[in-house]
Scaffold this motif. Structure first.
Motif, PDB file in Angstrom:
ATOM      1  N   UNK B 627      18.333  54.910  73.920  1.00  0.00           N
ATOM      2  CA  UNK B 627      17.005  54.449  74.245  1.00  0.00           C
ATOM      3  C   UNK B 627      16.502  53.105  73.301  1.00  0.00           C
ATOM      4  N   UNK B 628      15.722  52.489  73.882  1.00  0.00           N
ATOM      5  CA  UNK B 628      15.383  51.305  72.859  1.00  0.00           C
ATOM      6  C   UNK B 628      14.436  51.689  71.707  1.00  0.00           C
ATOM      7  N   UNK B 629      14.580  52.691  71.146  1.00  0.00           N
ATOM      8  CA  UNK B 629      13.905  53.074  69.874  1.00  0.00           C
ATOM      9  C   UNK B 629      14.821  53.109  68.525  1.00  0.00           C
ATOM     10  N   UNK B 630      13.883  53.152  67.480  1.00  0.00           N
ATOM     11  CA  UNK B 630      14.655  53.216  66.199  1.00  0.00           C
ATOM     12  C   UNK B 630      14.006  54.262  65.228  1.00  0.00           C
ATOM     13  N   UNK B 631      14.475  54.732  64.466  1.00  0.00           N
ATOM     14  CA  UNK B 631      13.774  55.895  63.844  1.00  0.00           C
ATOM     15  C   UNK B 631      14.200  55.524  62.363  1.00  0.00           C
ATOM     16  N   UNK B 632      13.005  55.541  61.550  1.00  0.00           N
ATOM     17  CA  UNK B 632      12.966  54.984  60.194  1.00  0.00           C
ATOM     18  C   UNK B 632      12.510  56.086  59.226  1.00  0.00           C
ATOM     19  N   UNK B 633      13.293  56.161  58.159  1.00  0.00           N
ATOM     20  CA  UNK B 633      12.816  57.477  57.261  1.00  0.00           C
ATOM     21  C   UNK B 633      12.191  56.694  56.077  1.00  0.00           C
TER      22      UNK B 633
END
Lengths: 97, 705
Positions: B627-633
């Motif tokens: 999917x065209x998403x990013x996760x950022x912590x």
């Protein structure tokens, strides 16, 4: 295992917009509920029949298929039913809060 | 009389006498007195031998004298029933034949005597009438006659008396009884007392049963049958495994006996997701369908749309130290929580979230030490390798219920003495054991193999301070080890990997050589936080460091190809899975920078602060493979998911598969010339030269042209 399930149910009950939760067994008898008795019995009876019908429909079309859940959205709120082999969970939520 | 006399004699003679009488009575013409004699003579002669010996024959005087021959002559006498006086030739006139015809048979009846009597039958009508006239005297007379009759009978007692009484009243119905030998005796059998006896059984228990026979019910039954058959086959095969089966049976028994609610677990999970879907309906819709239309107006820039935010109550005050997407379940990702702060070391947590439920994690495992890195096995999505701050490594199996890891390294089994900064799964070795690598500040790159229930370690390489192996002038090299802070394995070439160190160097190593590096790059001035190979291009890799820079390298060239200064310590950098020229970096000032080298070589096409509070540092970033998403912590323990706008996802115009690996190459080749001029100023350390800054980038080039 049991504690986890309890926790999950509790989270659902305290979730935003959820009005009530009912756990129904295979015969349509409510086991657990957060609503009052008469409402519970009514919901359980009617939704049990509807779910059985829906499930029968899905499976008749393709026996390898099975019903995962059922959503009934009405003007006031949304009724969500998740059937299982032995139990059925009904949640009434007001989604637009 | 002679007749009576002869009746006393034997019956023969008696009969003879009768036969003698008959001729007299019948008046047969043939019978003549002479026969008398003959009869006497013959018959008396026959029977008279005994009786009458001395009798002499007396002849009457008028008797015929016959000769002896005539005397012996036998005359036959026939007795017939013919009437001698009956005519023999009666004729009648027959009208049919119109002649007189003799009658065939003549009546032979001769009436000898006829007397009309005056007796009446007692029961006849006339007799009754007379009786009625006469009345009583007749009854008495009858009684007398009857009593006479009774006397003849044997005394029968009362019954007879009764009978006589009866007979008086009902003369007409009198029984015909034997006068001599009748006894009226009646008997009655015992009538058995009737008793009604009934028996009632309990009706068999009944239950009303109704069912439907749908297609799917039939299908279910067939499926069960098949499963049973398969089980039987398995049992037939796996006979020595009886104990295991018993153990399993016990387990299953326990499960059924436990609380009913455990079966609701699956359903409850579905419901929870549904409820969440409702609550975060708009986010879910955005995730799926929203494409920022304003990107068309912004030429090259893109934006990041914030989607779900994941936080866990118990993970507060922990920072996100590791992020990893699951390759098989594209909505599942793992978050490792711990602390980067040396002074604040405490517990850690391993948490798994699904995009379908942002309020509560799917799995969570608390750990005693902070987690610093994790990796999910690409083929077995339930195996997770984790590296801890205290130097241990562990492997968790998500399929199992218990909260402890399946394998854990201990001080005996070669754990690192310093925090483990990176772990990576490798392909299964020849014995089909899973294995992974870890790199740590103690300078060792170690390979761990999962053998049955143990972790077996092998030192792959030891990082020494000086790049190549060198011995100090004293001959004994001080065993100074470099501290590895990150590593990455080449996507295609299995044995090749890069290690970033705390000193800022990047070593290119091979699994085969344990003492020597293939190459060393003087990368950064501070510790190398992340080093990553490009997903497509086999030669390019990227590195980032706390010295505020992100550098792109060609591994054949010892100097970086691109340098980007981001004005803040860069926590992490990641290549995108869909394009070889797109990468993203996160900085300590809470911004996400997205670069697309194909569009803009000098500056980010997106720089966006992602977190609300300014002081939160972003620590990690990962692209979702699908999917065209990013996760950022970040360092508060939150994970934010963001959607990439279309501009950030632009793909090269030519075909994907063939063109992509070449895209950067072409660009790199282009840039080679430009950068070669830039190299010298780059070698001066770490400072952000003005013309290196992204702001001045284009101007610098213009100047250089």
């Amino acid at each position: 295992m049991c504690a986890e399930v309890e926790e999950t149910l509790k989270r659902i009950q305290t979730h935003k917009g959820v009005i009530g939760t009912i756990v129904v067994n295979a015969e349509g008898i409510p086991i657990r509920t957060t609503l009052d008795n008469s409402t519970t019995v009514q919901y359980a009876g009617l939704l049990h029949q509807l779910t059985m019908k829906a499930r029968s429909t899905v499976r008749d079309i393709d026996p390898q298929n099975d019903l995962t859940f059922l959503r009934i959205r009405s003007k006031k709120h949304e009724i969500m039913v998740a059937p299982d082999k032995e139990y059925m969970l009904i949640v009434i939520q007001n989604p637009s809060e | 009389m002679p007749v009576t006399h002869k009746t006393l004699v034997k019956s023969k003679q008696g009969s003879n006498a009768q036969s003698q009488q008959k001729p007299l009575a019948a008046k047969t013409a043939k019978v003549v007195s002479k026969k008398k004699d003959e009869d006497d003579g013959t018959e008396i002669g026959e029977g008279g031998d005994e009786w009458m010996h001395g009798k002499t024959l007396i002849k009457p005087p008028d008797q015929l004298d016959l000769t002896e021959a005539e005397l012996k002559e036998e005359f036959t006498r026939i007795l017939t029933a013919n009437n001698p006086h009956a005519p023999q030739n009666i004729v009648r006139y027959s009208f049919k034949e119109r002649s007189y015809k003799p009658i065939s048979s003549v009546d032979q009846l001769a009436v000898h005597f006829f007397l009309e009597g005056n007796l009446l039958h007692r029961d006849s009508d006339e007799a009754r009438r007379q009786k009625a006239k006469q009345g009583l005297p007749d009854e008495k007379a009858t009684v007398v006659t009857e009593t006479e009759d009774e006397k003849l009978e044997t005394p029968g007692g009362g019954e007879d008396g009764a009978h006589s009484v009866d007979s008086k009243t009902g003369k007409k119905e009198q029984k015909l009884t034997n006068q001599f030998n009748f006894s009226e005796r009646a008997s009655q059998t015992l009538n058995n007392p009737l008793r009604e006896r009934g028996c009632q059984t309990e009706p068999p228990p009944r239950a009303s049963f109704s069912a439907t026979a749908n297609q799917w019910e039939i299908y279910d039954v067939y499926l069960e049958e098949m499963q049973k058959q398969e089980k039987n086959k398995e049992k037939a095969k796996a006979v020595p495994k009886k104990e295991d089966d018993k153990g399993k049976k016990k387990l299953t028994l326990v499960e059924t006996q436990s609380d009913d609610l455990t079966k609701v677990a699956k359903v409850a999970k579905i419901i929870e997701r549904m409820v969440n879907q409702n609550t975060f309906d708009d986010i879910a819709q955005d995730f799926r369908y929203f494409e920022d239309a304003s990107d068309e107006f912004r030429e090259q820039e893109g934006t990041l749309l914030p989607l779900w935010k994941f936080q866990y109550d118990q993970a507060k005050r922990l920072s996100v130290t590791a992020l990893c997407w699951n390759q098989s379940y594209k909505d599942l990702f793992a978050v490792g929580l711990g602390s980067y702060d040396f002074t604040k070391q405490g517990r850690g947590m391993l948490v798994f979230y699904s995009l379908k439920n942002s309020t509560y994690p799917e799995y969570n495992y608390p750990t005693t030490s902070g987690i610093l890195c994790l990796d999910i096995h690409p083929d077995r999505p339930y195996l997770v390798a984790v590296g801890f701050y205290d130097g241990c490594v562990a492997v968790y199996n998500l399929k199992e219920e218990r909260p402890e890891p399946v394998y854990k390294s201990s001080s005996k089994s070669g754990k690192h003495t310093d925090p483990v900064w990176q772990v990576r799964w490798q392909k299964d070795d020849m014995d089909n054991h899973q294995n992974f690598f870890s790199v740590s500040s103690d300078g060792r790159v170690v390979s761990w193999t999962l053998v049955k229930s143990e972790l077996v370690f092998t030192d792959i390489i030891k990082l020494s301070l000086v790049g190549a192996v060198s011995e100090g002038p004293e001959g004994v090299p001080p065993p100074t080890m470099a501290c590895g802070t990150s590593f990455d394995f080449h996507k295609q070439i299995n044995y090749l990997f890069l290690v970033g160190t705390e000193e800022g160097k990047i070593h290119k190593c091979s699994k085969a050589y344990s003492s020597q590096f293939l190459e060393t790059y003087d990368a950064h001035n501070m510790a190398v936080d992340a080093v990553k190979w490009n997903q497509f291009h086999p030669k390019v890799f990227i590195s980032c460091s706390s010295d505020w820079t992100v550098k792109i390298w060609d591994h054949t060239i010892r100097t970086p190809v691109f340098i980007f200064d981001l004005n803040a310590a860069v926590g992490d950098v990641a290549w995108s899975p869909y394009s070889s020229t797109v990468f993203a970096a996160v900085t300590a000032d809470g911004k996400v920078h997205v670069f697309d080298l194909g569009i803009n070589k000098y500056e980010a096409i997106c720089q966006q602060p992602v977190v609300a509070k300014k002081k939160t540092k972003l620590t990690h970033i990962e692209f979702n493979p699908v999917y065209p998403i990013i996760i950022v912590g970040d360092d508060r323990g939150y994970v934010t998911s963001l959607k990439l706008s279309p501009n950030l996802r632009s793909k090269p115009k030519e075909k994907k598969g063939q063109e992509l690996p070449r895209g950067p190459e072409v660009e790199i080749a282009k840039m080679e010339k430009l950068l070669s001029l830039l190299r010298e100023p780059e070698n001066s350390k770490g400072r952000t030269e003005s013309w290196c800054q992204t702001d001045y980038g284009p101007q610098a080039l213009d100047f250089r042209r």
